[in-house]
Motif scaffolding. Sequence first.
Motif, short mmCIF file in Angstrom:
data_model
loop_
_atom_site.label_atom_id
_atom_site.label_comp_id
_atom_site.label_asym_id
_atom_site.label_seq_id
_atom_site.Cartn_x
_atom_site.Cartn_y
_atom_site.Cartn_z
N GLN A 278 -2.29 -15.04 1.58
CA GLN A 278 -2.73 -14.20 0.47
C GLN A 278 -3.70 -14.91 -0.46
OE1 GLN A 278 0.75 -12.55 -1.47
NE2 GLN A 278 0.75 -10.79 -0.09
N ASP A 279 -3.60 -16.23 -0.56
CA ASP A 279 -4.47 -16.97 -1.47
C ASP A 279 -5.73 -17.52 -0.79
OD1 ASP A 279 -3.24 -18.84 0.12
OD2 ASP A 279 -2.67 -20.20 -1.51
N HIS A 280 -6.01 -17.05 0.42
CA HIS A 280 -7.17 -17.58 1.14
C HIS A 280 -8.46 -17.10 0.47
CE1 HIS A 280 -9.91 -18.65 4.41
NE2 HIS A 280 -8.93 -19.40 4.87
N TRP A 283 -10.44 -13.62 1.13
CA TRP A 283 -10.03 -12.33 0.57
C TRP A 283 -10.85 -11.95 -0.66
CZ3 TRP A 283 -7.46 -9.36 3.57
CH2 TRP A 283 -6.40 -9.80 4.37
N LYS A 284 -11.26 -12.94 -1.43
CA LYS A 284 -11.90 -12.68 -2.73
C LYS A 284 -13.42 -12.63 -2.67
CE LYS A 284 -7.97 -12.64 -4.94
NZ LYS A 284 -7.44 -11.38 -5.53
#
Length: 332
Positions: A278-280, A283-284
Amino acid sequence: MKAALALACLLGTASAQSVLLPESMKDEVAGLTKEHPTLKFDFYGSSRDAKEKIAAAEGYIGSPDEGLLEAGTKLRWIHISGAGIERFAALQKIKDGSVTLTNFKIQQGPEIADHAFALLLSLTRNLAAFQRAQDQGAWGRNDARLPMIELRGRTLMVIGYGGIGTQVAERAKAFGMKVIAIDPKDLPISQTLDRSGKPDELDELLPDADVVVSCVPHTPQTEKMLGATQFAAMKKGAYLINVSRGKIVDTDALVKALQEKKLAGAGLDVTDPEPLPQDHPLWKMPNVVITPHVAWASDQRPDRQDELVLTNLSRFARGLALKNRVDPAKGY
């Protein structure tokens, strides 16, 4: 009358070909036993059920493991439900060729090629940014952070010119693009292919590509074939689309190429690892579009796959070579 009697005798002495299939296929194969009286079907509802019934089967439609292969002493043919064979290539009876393996390669070309262009157009037409604006109820024209790119006249490189890659090339030509293919096979120049090269020419040809689409299977030879060296060779502002396997791409090198703005964007239906944590950072990134390994999905896919399975069952009954055979040594 004599001919009919002779045929009856022949059918009566012919050995049966027993095939174990999922229970969901009962209706689909119901008519085949009339056409091929030597075909005998049994059905399983779970993997445990399959292992209990596999001893009598010469053919199996499903996902094998070592336990099933050990119990299936009569097995001559297995058909798996996907295109990738990473999970099965090392199984001993498949590896040594004593069991023939077939899959759905080629069958998934149309939908995966569509998905590749959906990812590409999401980037080149800035659709992801506009979708975010829509979610906020905003007109969003002034919020677009990515350029609006026209594909006509640009060059697309297809890595892996098989059932998927050829479909990608067809769509690229429809958009007015030039197409380069990278493939181990010798490829003829055609209306959908302008140039081709072998895998060892990848780095040499990459600078010519505005878009690179990975369509290759995952094998020891293709793992991380797109890494720091390849991203450095690509022209600034190029796009990467991956609809094959996540391990084809060195994820850390991809992140760096995007952060340094060497690549204009990436469309990923597959990742390494999969799924991404999720913190990769991927993704952002506003210039990355990620879908959860769904490029294979299609409303028309089941009909094509059913047709292939039924064709191969018929060919199995007649002792003919099966379609979509896999070479475990090559990995596809």
